[in-house]
Motif scaffolding. Structure first.
Motif, mmCIF file in Angstrom:
data_model
loop_
_atom_site.group_PDB
_atom_site.id
_atom_site.type_symbol
_atom_site.label_atom_id
_atom_site.label_comp_id
_atom_site.label_asym_id
_atom_site.label_seq_id
_atom_site.Cartn_x
_atom_site.Cartn_y
_atom_site.Cartn_z
ATOM 1 N N LEU A 1 6.679 12.249 -6.554
ATOM 2 C CA LEU A 1 5.310 11.923 -6.160
ATOM 3 C C LEU A 1 5.137 10.425 -5.947
ATOM 4 C CD1 LEU A 1 3.422 14.378 -8.503
ATOM 5 C CD2 LEU A 1 3.735 14.572 -6.054
ATOM 6 N N HIS A 2 5.855 9.640 -6.775
ATOM 7 C CA HIS A 2 5.754 8.183 -6.639
ATOM 8 C C HIS A 2 6.478 7.654 -5.436
ATOM 9 C CE1 HIS A 2 3.741 6.289 -9.988
ATOM 10 N NE2 HIS A 2 4.201 7.238 -10.790
ATOM 11 N N GLU A 3 7.748 8.024 -5.337
ATOM 12 C CA GLU A 3 8.642 7.282 -4.449
ATOM 13 C C GLU A 3 9.090 8.055 -3.222
ATOM 14 O OE1 GLU A 3 11.636 6.117 -7.208
ATOM 15 O OE2 GLU A 3 10.054 5.239 -8.467
ATOM 16 N N LYS A 4 8.885 9.353 -3.203
ATOM 17 C CA LYS A 4 9.415 10.100 -2.070
ATOM 18 C C LYS A 4 8.308 10.573 -1.140
ATOM 19 C CE LYS A 4 13.591 11.518 -4.443
ATOM 20 N NZ LYS A 4 14.310 12.654 -5.035
ATOM 21 N N GLN A 5 7.249 9.775 -1.039
ATOM 22 C CA GLN A 5 6.178 10.136 -0.118
ATOM 23 C C GLN A 5 6.677 10.034 1.323
ATOM 24 O OE1 GLN A 5 2.634 7.902 -0.936
ATOM 25 N NE2 GLN A 5 2.624 8.462 -3.097
ATOM 26 N N GLN A 6 6.308 11.011 2.116
ATOM 27 C CA GLN A 6 6.732 11.023 3.510
ATOM 28 C C GLN A 6 5.521 10.772 4.405
ATOM 29 O OE1 GLN A 6 9.995 13.278 4.502
ATOM 30 N NE2 GLN A 6 10.642 12.058 2.781
ATOM 31 N N ARG A 7 5.806 10.503 5.680
ATOM 32 C CA ARG A 7 4.692 10.136 6.561
ATOM 33 C C ARG A 7 4.022 11.355 7.182
ATOM 34 N NH1 ARG A 7 7.769 5.492 9.333
ATOM 35 N NH2 ARG A 7 6.109 5.510 10.878
ATOM 36 N N ALA A 8 3.583 12.272 6.320
ATOM 37 C CA ALA A 8 2.794 13.430 6.750
ATOM 38 C C ALA A 8 1.905 13.800 5.578
ATOM 39 C CB ALA A 8 3.691 14.591 7.129
ATOM 40 N N ALA A 9 0.792 14.440 5.837
ATOM 41 C CA ALA A 9 -0.124 14.769 4.748
ATOM 42 C C ALA A 9 -0.966 15.975 5.095
ATOM 43 C CB ALA A 9 -1.031 13.575 4.434
ATOM 44 N N ILE A 10 -1.408 16.663 4.039
ATOM 45 C CA ILE A 10 -2.415 17.704 4.183
ATOM 46 C C ILE A 10 -3.727 17.072 3.744
ATOM 47 C CG2 ILE A 10 -3.199 19.954 3.366
ATOM 48 C CD1 ILE A 10 -0.631 20.340 4.761
ATOM 49 N N VAL A 11 -4.730 17.095 4.625
ATOM 50 C CA VAL A 11 -6.021 16.518 4.269
ATOM 51 C C VAL A 11 -7.035 17.647 4.131
ATOM 52 C CG1 VAL A 11 -7.877 15.003 5.010
ATOM 53 C CG2 VAL A 11 -5.522 14.333 5.387
ATOM 54 N N VAL A 12 -7.686 17.700 2.970
ATOM 55 C CA VAL A 12 -8.626 18.780 2.722
ATOM 56 C C VAL A 12 -10.054 18.271 2.933
ATOM 57 C CG1 VAL A 12 -9.431 20.454 1.027
ATOM 58 C CG2 VAL A 12 -7.035 19.788 1.076
ATOM 59 N N GLU B 1 0.851 -1.174 0.000
ATOM 60 C CA GLU B 1 0.000 0.000 0.000
ATOM 61 C C GLU B 1 0.898 1.237 0.000
ATOM 62 O OE1 GLU B 1 -4.138 0.909 2.493
ATOM 63 O OE2 GLU B 1 -2.320 0.279 3.537
ATOM 64 N N THR B 2 0.538 2.265 -0.756
ATOM 65 C CA THR B 2 1.307 3.506 -0.651
ATOM 66 C C THR B 2 0.775 4.306 0.537
ATOM 67 O OG1 THR B 2 -0.198 4.750 -2.036
ATOM 68 C CG2 THR B 2 1.599 3.602 -3.161
ATOM 69 N N ILE B 3 1.591 5.260 0.963
ATOM 70 C CA ILE B 3 1.155 6.091 2.084
ATOM 71 C C ILE B 3 -0.117 6.839 1.714
ATOM 72 C CG2 ILE B 3 1.801 8.066 3.517
ATOM 73 C CD1 ILE B 3 4.653 7.116 3.420
ATOM 74 N N LYS B 4 -0.165 7.261 0.457
ATOM 75 C CA LYS B 4 -1.319 8.026 0.003
ATOM 76 C C LYS B 4 -2.619 7.207 0.121
ATOM 77 C CE LYS B 4 -3.961 8.669 -3.738
ATOM 78 N NZ LYS B 4 -4.302 7.721 -4.778
ATOM 79 N N ASP B 5 -2.567 5.939 -0.355
ATOM 80 C CA ASP B 5 -3.760 5.094 -0.231
ATOM 81 C C ASP B 5 -4.158 4.910 1.224
ATOM 82 O OD1 ASP B 5 -3.743 4.818 -2.933
ATOM 83 O OD2 ASP B 5 -2.626 2.924 -2.910
ATOM 84 N N PHE B 6 -3.120 4.765 2.048
ATOM 85 C CA PHE B 6 -3.338 4.535 3.464
ATOM 86 C C PHE B 6 -4.073 5.733 4.092
ATOM 87 C CE2 PHE B 6 -1.064 3.593 7.706
ATOM 88 C CZ PHE B 6 -2.050 2.708 8.062
ATOM 89 N N VAL B 7 -3.553 6.921 3.817
ATOM 90 C CA VAL B 7 -4.174 8.135 4.342
ATOM 91 C C VAL B 7 -5.608 8.251 3.839
ATOM 92 C CG1 VAL B 7 -4.093 10.654 4.323
ATOM 93 C CG2 VAL B 7 -1.988 9.345 4.561
#
Lengths: 724, 724
Positions: A313-324, A209-215
């Motif tokens: 965008l693919h590989e350098k996702q970090q464990r933080a996010a902006i959620v709108v 799972e990518t971090i993005k999918d997880f979030v």
């Protein structure tokens, strides 16, 4: 310090101030200087002289302008913080005016006729203690009142008057600021940060799972009706580097074209194409045609950037996010709710303004933030503590009498009356001011290292540190340092006399701070108002560096007000003036002048200059809360049988501070639901624009339509904003 | 205390314990006692002997039963708190077992051969200090190791071992409890408190609006999609009084009917109708037929009740409300969000369980609550501080040597060896235990006065106060008090020797606490297990007071475990045992026995007895956090050059406590969204039932269909629960 040097000091300051005001009046009338004095008018496309008449540019003119500007004007021009800062200034001004109305007519006569300082017999048991000289200024303070005299009642009651005036004004200011912020927040303008939350400490997702999918799946499950889209923070340092390179080349092309256009004179209608060398600093290497070379470079770099954008965008996702979220209330709610079962996962907070984000700090996890914070606090503590040593030494040594005593060979120089007067008046103050100029940058750097997610919070943190620094070092250490030094020998002989000593010597520091406030007031504000330094820099830049219109604009683009040092400095002056207001009431007029002029100048600048530092001024009031306490701490030192009368002020002050904190601070730290909820149903904001504003410039595709292609770290829309 | 009296003490305790166990085994086999020993089985309609065989009722049998009961069984029978309490007991047990495995085989031989206590030469400079006698028990502790001996390394390393074992076990327990609570919260059972929030500090509504309308419009505006209904808190004291009167009459009728039925013997087939007098205490006044009289009274009171209900709902609305939402997430969110712009209006919190609500506390406003809390804290502080004085005196005086010294006329009595042994063994301990029995009720009363909205929170608050009380008074004061008294004369002569004295005397208190733990263990648990006191009370009640089946049921209805004193007591024992574990390792086996048996008995009771005290046990772990600190504070007192080795333990303990607090506590205080969100979409709860459960019994109309008629303090449904 005798009367002559004090008057010299104040007079010199005043002359400098008048000169600076005249300079300002003259300079600001010259059209070439307009960008420095009226940048906001120019930015809004207005001519500063049109429709006003030249008369308004006189000193009287701008004062009238400043006073007539209403609070909504200020908020519109410079934001809430600017308005809060003005409220702070006017609050201190009110406190001082109300205090002065009572204290000056009452205490000055009482003190002047006290007569304690006229006759001090040398202590017969201690030959090292010499008879002191006392200036008329010192005779106007509490120091001139004999011990156990009934006149001290006037001073005690004054403390109560100042304290209650402070409570009253502060309470009104709190209410005012609270409403100000609520009004500003409930405007219908769409601000992206009101619709977003910052999520940190995202747990490690499962490998498939990518971090993005997880979030996305997490927030969609918890906020099924209000989740709009998420953007995972990426490590875009490399993409940013390429982007900056491209921007640099673009700038070079623009400049080269301006130079090229200028070179097309009648004698040379073709013009000369500008060239530069591509080696180290443009000094060595091959000579190339700038425009051609840079365009080629851009062409080469663009595909690189696009590739890097994709990788990022693919590989350098970090464990933080902006959620709108699709409404203000939903975002406000989400930012305040505990999401995960353990606190070190899925921590949420209000999102910073897009332009204020400190990207490298976002992915730091909770424990790292805590550790960084602790380390920074320890460093700041050490700085505060060890800066004290040289400052105390300077304050103690730079009294001329001390210098002469310790270094007799200086006598020849300092005995000359003119030199002596100037040195006595300015030496300690200038040493202090120079010393203080070194610090803010360091504190700002340290604050950023704490892991704070936004620039404006970092400014606030730095400002707080700076305040503690100057209060501790300037205020406490100067007072205690000079006292200790003066009486060192006495203390060594009779250690138990130290409390008596402090009580006796405290009023003596009053003159120093009187001069300090005057200097800050006349010279500091004179410079501020005349904007001499920015003017010189602007003209130099325009002459030698600026090639294009954009360059010129950048040269006069106004910065912010410099809150990180300005607010703490004002707080220091407020602290000093309030503390000495009863001990030496003569300081009140200077304080009133300082804050009155400060308020005028700030209002003038805020109307004219743009500032976009976000909300932080509410911390200032926290400091002010502490002020009444100082009275309690300083005063009982004075020997007086009725001093216990002041004891009730301490709990009253603490309770007042506690109640204010409890009542007003939650809404300063969190967004109250009732403030944001009212506009949610009336409008349907452009969610796409809100979302896009959080994409860092280096990751923005060239055409915005391509946005959906970059969906790897960004999620698809799942729900619509509520329609009307 | 010498060896003989210690052994006597432990042996006596053990004999009492064995006797009590035998009594339990015998009594619990008698069917007539079943309600006292197996109330839960009876409540669930099971026969305690069916399907188990009488063998399981032997001591071995119930131990097997207790061990085999799984955690879900306990949660199902007695709730989460019971399970958390068991986790607490088993955690302390694990810590002690792991510590004991290493400490006992290592430290006992090291201490026993230390030999410091064999020869203590009287101080030649100080004739008042006499040579002391040391018992073999004291020789097994650190007191027997000579100063600066390398043997002390073993004790230092033991401190590290105990600390790290504690960290490890506590961390695991925290995780366990966190999951336990999450599991319990995410069950699909509908609990009313999960759908509601408590709103306090409602502002004064405009004169033409009722509080109920005000609450409704406010929450409907802020939570348009999730607000279900609100119920304004009313002052129903008067209605409740009438209601209680009616219930009393109903009870009297039921009893009278039972008596009447019993009186119908063969000789008197009509029976005698019971009568009573209506005057003071039923002793004077007119004699009336109970059944008729009470029925008439009820008939008279019912319309009064209805009228009072209407008045209450109309006119006695208070500024607090229960607001019900249509989903768990909505309620959890609402309880965590800041609603109003100032904090002293519209404060929200999670709603208490309906049966736990302390109605009079709900309408108290924020400032009243703060003031009450401060006043209560001051009172508790005074209690903690001044109870110390008599306890210290008792501890100091009740040493027989002291008594003899100070009161020589007692010599005749106490010199008799039998009396002396018993007195020495028990006197101080019994004095202490009796003393402590007076306090819990007072603390519970004080906690309720704080303005806490629910019974279970009040229990938690009382429990915390009690813990501080017993730690301060029993643990610290006994240790210091006896030390001070013993050496009073020395201290008066040489005040600077007080630290030395403490270090030397601390190990001496070990024997006292050893006996204290043993007594608590054998006698306390023996009584607990045998339930002798409840059994006697039950039989007395059944014989003389109970007239109906309901009366009998009420007589054996089990109470809760008494968390408000039980938990602090266990904490005290844990603190004592952990503190002395290194100083006097002999205490560990007693601690292990205490917590092992405590765990068994609690599990046995929790399986059998019903308890409905809500969540509070998580505060216990907070106390445990502090335990490692004690080591650091007590140990460096021992003169030893390597003591700085222990310094790192202090920051480590603080960091450990801080991390645990940060990570786990937020979810103990607030409901995490991820825990409640998962069931929200799957079900559609009966909102009407949830709402109704919050109506106090005295305001409930006789028929539930009339509910909508009472809408004055209750709002209409505005939205439906989400359907599947």
């Amino acid at each position: 310090m005798d009367l002559a040097s004090f008057i010299t000091s104040v007079l010199t300051s005043f002359v400098i101030f008048v000169a600076l005001v005249l300079v300002f009046t003259w300079l600001s009338r010259r059209p070439g200087n307009a960008p420095v004095y009226y940048p906001n008018l120019l930015l809004r496309g207005l001519d500063p002289w049109e429709g006003r008449g030249r008369g308004t540019r006189s000193p009287v003119g701008w004062i009238r302008d400043a006073i007539s500007a209403s609070e909504p004007d200020v908020v519109a021009a410079s934001g809430v913080d600017a308005a809060v800062y003005l409220v702070f200034l006017s609050s201190v001004l009110s406190i001082l005016v109300y205090s002065g109305i009572v204290l000056l007519p009452v205490l000055l006569p009482v003190a002047a006729t006290g007569g304690a300082l006229v006759v001090i017999p040398p202590n017969p048991n201690n030959s090292s203690q010499s008879t002191q000289d006392f200036s008329p200024i010192e005779r106007l303070g509490v120091g001139n009142v004999p011990e156990r005299s009934m006149r001290l009642w006037a001073f005690l009651l004054s403390v109560y008057w100042v304290s209650f005036v402070t409570y009253f004004v502060l309470w009104k200011s709190y209410k005012h600021v609270s409403n100000l912020r609520a009004t500003a927040r409930s405007t219908p303008d769409v601000k992206p940060e009101e619709f977003a939350v910052l999520v940190r400490d995202i747990p490690r997702p499962s490998p498939d799972e990518t971090i993005k999918d997880f979030v996305d799946s997490y927030f969609r499950a918890l906020h099924p009706n209000t989740f709009y889209r998420s953007m995972v923070v990426t490590d875009h340092t490399k993409a940013d580097k390429i982007y900056q390179e491209i921007e640099g080349h673009k700038l070079k092309i623009a400049r080269a074209e301006a130079v090229y256009a200028n070179s097309k004179t009648e004698s040379n209608p073709e013009g000369t194409k500008p060239t530069h060398r591509i080696g180290f600093l443009g000094l060595i290497g091959k000579k190339v045609d700038t425009i051609e070379y840079c365009s080629e470079q851009i062409k080469e770099l663009l595909p690189k950037l696009e590739a890097e954008q994709k990788t990022t965008l693919h590989e350098k996702q970090q464990r933080a996010a902006i959620v709108v979220f699709n409404s203000r209330s939903a975002a406000a709610s989400a930012s305040q709710i505990l999401h995960a079962q353990v606190y070190d996962k899925w921590t949420v907070m209000e999102a910073p303004e897009p332009c204020q984000i400190l990207w490298p700090n976002l992915p730091r996890n909770l424990y790292e933030r805590q550790i960084r914070q602790s380390v920074v606090y320890v460093i700041v503590f050490l700085i505060v503590f060890f800066y004290m040593v040289p400052i105390a030494a300077i304050a103690a040594v730079t009294t001329l009498e001390n210098l002469e005593k310790k270094l007799p060979f200086l006598k020849v120089v300092v005995e000359q009356s003119a030199i002596k007067t100037v040195l006595e008046a300015y030496l300690p103050q200038i040493a202090l001011i120079v010393f203080l100029a070194l610090l803010p940058t360091l504190l700002m750097f340290l604050s950023k290292q704490e892991g704070i997610p936004s620039q404006s919070h970092a400014v606030r943190a730095a400002s707080g540190k700076y305040f503690y620094f100057i209060v501790f070092n300037v205020f406490l250490c100067y007072t205690l340092g000079s006292t200790l030094f003066k009486s060192l020998t006495t203390i060594l002989d009779h250690p138990s006399e130290i409390v008596d000593m402090l009580a006796k010597s405290l009023p003596g520091s009053a003159t120093f701070f009187l001069t300090f406030v005057a200097l800050k007031f006349f010279v500091g504000y004179g410079l501020e108002l005349s904007r001499l330094v920015p003017l010189i820099i602007f003209h130099l830049k325009r002459k030698y560096l600026c090639k294009t219109e954009d360059d010129v604009k950048a040269a006069w683009a106004p910065g912010d007000l410099g809150y990180n040092t300005r607010v703490p400095n004002d707080m220091l002056i407020a602290t000093v003036v309030l503390c000495y207001s009863v001990i030496a009431p003569l300081i009140i007029p200077f304080g009133v002048a300082y804050f009155a002029l400060g308020w005028l100048i700030a209002k003038n600048q805020l109307r004219e200059l743009r500032t976009n530092v976000a909300t932080h001024a509410h911390e200032d009031h926290h400091g002010s809360d502490g002020l009444p306490d100082y009275h309690d701490r300083l005063h009982p030192l004075k020997k007086f049988n009725y001093a216990p009368v002041l004891v009730p002020l301490l709990p009253i002050s603490i309770i007042f501070a506690y109640v204010c904190h409890m009542r007003f601070y939650p809404a300063f730290a969190k967004t109250p639901l009732e403030v944001v909820a009212q506009h949610d149903l009336k409008e349907s904001p452009n969610m796409e624009a809100i979302y896009t504003s959080y994409i860092p410039p280096c990751l923005k595709p060239e055409k915005l339509e391509d946005l959906d292609a970059f969906e790897d770290a960004q999620s698809h829309t799942t729900s619509r904003a509520p329609s009307v």
